[in-house]
Design a protein around this motif. Structure first.
Motif, PDB file in Angstrom:
ATOM      1  N   VAL A 262       0.836  -1.096   0.076  1.00 33.10           N
ATOM      2  CA  VAL A 262       0.131  -0.008   0.016  1.00 33.10           C
ATOM      3  C   VAL A 262       1.057   1.499  -0.066  1.00 33.10           C
ATOM      4  CG1 VAL A 262      -1.687   1.277   1.160  1.00 33.10           C
ATOM      5  CG2 VAL A 262      -1.753  -1.360   1.173  1.00 33.10           C
ATOM      6  N   THR A 263       0.571   2.206  -0.850  1.00 36.24           N
ATOM      7  CA  THR A 263       1.306   3.468  -0.980  1.00 36.24           C
ATOM      8  C   THR A 263       0.505   4.535  -0.534  1.00 36.24           C
ATOM      9  OG1 THR A 263       0.831   3.469  -3.411  1.00 36.24           O
ATOM     10  CG2 THR A 263       2.977   2.496  -2.869  1.00 36.24           C
ATOM     11  N   TYR A 264      -0.747   4.336  -0.684  1.00 36.84           N
ATOM     12  CA  TYR A 264      -1.731   5.451  -0.094  1.00 36.84           C
ATOM     13  C   TYR A 264      -3.041   4.747   0.520  1.00 36.84           C
ATOM     14  CZ  TYR A 264      -5.176   9.118   0.025  1.00 36.84           C
ATOM     15  OH  TYR A 264      -6.157  10.031   0.549  1.00 36.84           O
ATOM     16  N   ALA A 265      -3.606   5.306   1.629  1.00 35.11           N
ATOM     17  CA  ALA A 265      -4.839   4.838   1.910  1.00 35.11           C
ATOM     18  C   ALA A 265      -5.728   6.108   2.320  1.00 35.11           C
ATOM     19  CB  ALA A 265      -4.749   4.099   3.205  1.00 35.11           C
ATOM     20  N   SER A 266      -6.841   6.154   2.050  1.00 30.41           N
ATOM     21  CA  SER A 266      -7.649   7.535   2.280  1.00 30.41           C
ATOM     22  C   SER A 266      -8.148   7.150   3.730  1.00 30.41           C
ATOM     23  CB  SER A 266      -8.946   7.308   1.345  1.00 30.41           C
ATOM     24  OG  SER A 266      -9.692   6.190   1.703  1.00 30.41           O
ATOM     25  N   PRO A 267      -8.482   8.328   4.642  1.00 30.79           N
ATOM     26  CA  PRO A 267      -8.965   8.326   5.850  1.00 30.79           C
ATOM     27  C   PRO A 267      -9.940   7.379   6.232  1.00 30.79           C
ATOM     28  CG  PRO A 267      -8.451  10.530   5.110  1.00 30.79           C
ATOM     29  CD  PRO A 267      -8.599   9.620   3.976  1.00 30.79           C
ATOM     30  N   SER A 268     -10.917   7.024   5.264  1.00 29.69           N
ATOM     31  CA  SER A 268     -12.102   6.064   5.610  1.00 29.69           C
ATOM     32  C   SER A 268     -11.498   4.549   6.027  1.00 29.69           C
ATOM     33  CB  SER A 268     -13.044   6.247   4.337  1.00 29.69           C
ATOM     34  OG  SER A 268     -12.415   5.996   3.351  1.00 29.69           O
ATOM     35  N   VAL A 269     -10.390   4.441   5.647  1.00 28.79           N
ATOM     36  CA  VAL A 269      -9.837   3.095   5.905  1.00 28.79           C
ATOM     37  C   VAL A 269      -9.976   2.763   7.317  1.00 28.79           C
ATOM     38  CG1 VAL A 269      -7.305   3.692   6.293  1.00 28.79           C
ATOM     39  CG2 VAL A 269      -8.177   1.389   5.286  1.00 28.79           C
ATOM     40  N   GLU A 270      -9.662   3.673   8.372  1.00 33.11           N
ATOM     41  CA  GLU A 270      -9.803   3.299   9.716  1.00 33.11           C
ATOM     42  C   GLU A 270     -11.075   2.780  10.315  1.00 33.11           C
ATOM     43  OE1 GLU A 270      -8.897   5.854  14.189  1.00 33.11           O
ATOM     44  OE2 GLU A 270      -9.305   6.848  12.039  1.00 33.11           O
ATOM     45  N   LYS A 271     -12.456   3.070   9.618  1.00 36.07           N
ATOM     46  CA  LYS A 271     -13.555   2.344  10.168  1.00 36.07           C
ATOM     47  C   LYS A 271     -13.541   0.999   9.671  1.00 36.07           C
ATOM     48  CE  LYS A 271     -16.641   4.397   6.789  1.00 36.07           C
ATOM     49  NZ  LYS A 271     -17.724   5.434   6.485  1.00 36.07           N
ATOM     50  N   PHE A 272     -12.973   0.734   8.494  1.00 37.33           N
ATOM     51  CA  PHE A 272     -13.078  -0.706   8.046  1.00 37.33           C
ATOM     52  C   PHE A 272     -12.031  -1.715   8.608  1.00 37.33           C
ATOM     53  CE2 PHE A 272     -15.274   1.825   4.878  1.00 37.33           C
ATOM     54  CZ  PHE A 272     -16.501   1.110   4.646  1.00 37.33           C
ATOM     55  N   VAL A 273     -10.801  -1.179   8.841  1.00 38.46           N
ATOM     56  CA  VAL A 273      -9.560  -2.003   8.939  1.00 38.46           C
ATOM     57  C   VAL A 273      -9.454  -1.683  10.398  1.00 38.46           C
ATOM     58  CG1 VAL A 273      -7.567  -2.807   8.338  1.00 38.46           C
ATOM     59  CG2 VAL A 273      -8.770  -1.847   6.719  1.00 38.46           C
ATOM     60  N   GLY A 274      -9.390  -0.884  11.168  1.00 36.01           N
ATOM     61  CA  GLY A 274      -9.190  -0.438  12.304  1.00 36.01           C
ATOM     62  C   GLY A 274      -7.829   0.201  12.488  1.00 36.01           C
ATOM     63  N   LEU A 275      -7.331   0.763  11.451  1.00 37.14           N
ATOM     64  CA  LEU A 275      -6.003   1.257  11.467  1.00 37.14           C
ATOM     65  C   LEU A 275      -6.079   2.947  10.716  1.00 37.14           C
ATOM     66  CD1 LEU A 275      -3.855  -2.059  10.385  1.00 37.14           C
ATOM     67  CD2 LEU A 275      -3.968  -0.831  12.654  1.00 37.14           C
ATOM     68  N   LEU A 276      -5.007   3.623  11.324  1.00 38.11           N
ATOM     69  CA  LEU A 276      -4.812   4.662  10.681  1.00 38.11           C
ATOM     70  C   LEU A 276      -4.408   4.835   9.183  1.00 38.11           C
ATOM     71  CD1 LEU A 276      -3.561   6.946  13.748  1.00 38.11           C
ATOM     72  CD2 LEU A 276      -5.694   6.800  12.679  1.00 38.11           C
ATOM     73  N   PRO A 277      -4.473   5.542   8.257  1.00 38.63           N
ATOM     74  CA  PRO A 277      -3.741   5.637   6.825  1.00 38.63           C
ATOM     75  C   PRO A 277      -2.414   5.146   7.005  1.00 38.63           C
ATOM     76  CG  PRO A 277      -5.666   7.257   7.041  1.00 38.63           C
ATOM     77  CD  PRO A 277      -5.425   6.793   8.601  1.00 38.63           C
ATOM     78  N   GLU A 278      -1.784   6.160   7.813  1.00 42.00           N
ATOM     79  CA  GLU A 278      -0.332   6.109   7.892  1.00 42.00           C
ATOM     80  C   GLU A 278       0.315   4.465   8.485  1.00 42.00           C
ATOM     81  OE1 GLU A 278      -1.732   8.805  11.234  1.00 42.00           O
ATOM     82  OE2 GLU A 278      -2.176   8.274   9.339  1.00 42.00           O
ATOM     83  N   GLN A 279      -0.664   3.787   9.301  1.00 44.94           N
ATOM     84  CA  GLN A 279      -0.295   2.482   9.767  1.00 44.94           C
ATOM     85  C   GLN A 279      -0.377   1.469   8.402  1.00 44.94           C
ATOM     86  OE1 GLN A 279      -2.859   2.753  13.118  1.00 44.94           O
ATOM     87  NE2 GLN A 279      -1.204   2.430  14.255  1.00 44.94           N
ATOM     88  N   ILE A 280      -1.385   1.745   7.557  1.00 46.91           N
ATOM     89  CA  ILE A 280      -1.444   0.822   6.379  1.00 46.91           C
ATOM     90  C   ILE A 280      -0.590   1.097   5.534  1.00 46.91           C
ATOM     91  CG2 ILE A 280      -3.344   0.406   4.427  1.00 46.91           C
ATOM     92  CD1 ILE A 280      -4.269  -0.564   6.972  1.00 46.91           C
TER      93      ILE A 280
END
Length: 325
Positions: A262-280
């Protein structure tokens, strides 16, 4: 003749007094001197005794080496205005002439290559004035070789690029002050064409050194990178728009490289994966999808690669993936 002749020419004043001025000249120096004498005689035949001549004459040192003297001469006149002799002042310019000769030899070496190169090949003196430039400058800047010769390279740059050049000059001088003459500068500069258009040019420069390892000029190669810079600008603009849309979307938007990292993750990823974008970012896709979903990803990846091998990059896939929290 002044005592300084011994320091410069290695002979005592009394050894040359009363002898022809040509006695210490090389064959090449004698030709320059004789041409000057003929010009003076012609001027005086027309009643002009005011001629002041500046010559660079090659002299033969007793050690066998050549010494170059820059001499300035004018007529010594009697009370009737007739010439009774010459008054001259000379200074040793051997070091300067050696540097210029080394530069000329370097220019000749690169001329054949430069005349047939698409890139612009050029040399500058230590004042950054152009002393040689390849004919390809016409296509790049719309200027002929004759128009650019003698110009300061700064005249061709925008103000911002002039500042970049100045920084590079300071960097080179600092390196040379520490005995390092090997520095190669790579710069991306905005250049002004003759018609006023601004283009981007990538230049690579290094010092031209004489036999003593001292810099006598600069050798450079330049190429037009305007299209690349425009593409980079458009890519930045595209990324900026993409980021604005992604960060305001309720859907998860990911950017993944060829290795499925993963090179980019939108902020909405947190509610689906439980991780912040910078953690993804930096994680492998397999780290947060189920095994069944990973198999589906591998399946459509094979199909995509098969199509791309045939030149078809239009495939759009729609899959339902199980996300691991």
């Amino acid at each position: 003749i002044s005592p300084g002749v011994e320091r410069v020419m290695g002979v005592k004043p009394e050894d040359v007094l009363g002898k022809p001025a040509s006695v210490m000249m090389t064959e090449k120096g004698l030709k320059v001197f004789e041409t000057s004498v003929a010009e003076r005689q012609e001027a005086e035949a027309n009643g002009d005794f005011s001629m002041v001549k500046t010559l660079i004459v090659e002299q033969a040192h007793p050690s066998g080496k050549s010494v170059f003297l820059e001499t300035v001469t004018k007529a010594l006149l009697d009370e009737n205005g007739r010439r009774i002799g010459l008054l001259g002042v000379g200074r040793d310019v051997t070091e300067r002439e050696s540097a210029l000769d080394a530069l000329r030899k370097s220019q000749a070496k690169y001329k054949l290559l430069a005349d047939n190169a698409e890139e612009v090949i050029f040399t500058m003196d230590n004042e950054y004035k152009i002393t040689f430039i390849s004919p390809s400058v016409k296509g790049l800047l719309g200027m002929t070789v004759d128009e650019t010769m003698g110009m300061s390279v700064a005249e061709l740059l925008t103000d911002e690029s002039k500042f970049k050049l100045k920084e590079a000059m300071i960097e080179r001088l600092a390196a040379e002050a520490n005995g390092d003459y090997s520095l190669v500068n790579r710069l991306e500069l905005e250049q002004k064409r003759k018609d006023g258009e601004i283009i981007w040019m990538e230049t690579i420069t290094k010092g031209l050194l004489d036999d003593n390892g001292q810099r006598v000029g600069i050798l450079g190669v330049g190429r037009d990178i305007t299209e690349r810079k425009q593409a980079e600008f458009e890519l930045r603009e595209s990324r900026s728009k993409f980021k604005m849309l992604a960060e305001n979307s309720g859907d998860v938007i990911l950017s993944i490289d060829r290795n499925f990292e993963v090179t980019y993750a939108s902020p909405s990823v947190e509610k689906f994966v439980g991780l912040l974008p910078e953690q993804i970012v930096g994680l492998h896709l397999k780290d947060f999808v189920s095994e069944r979903s990973w198999e589906a990803i591998m399946d459509f990846t094979k199909k995509r690669l098969a199509l791309e091998a045939q030149g078809d990059f239009s495939m759009v896939s729609q899959e339902e993936l199980e996300i691991l929290r």
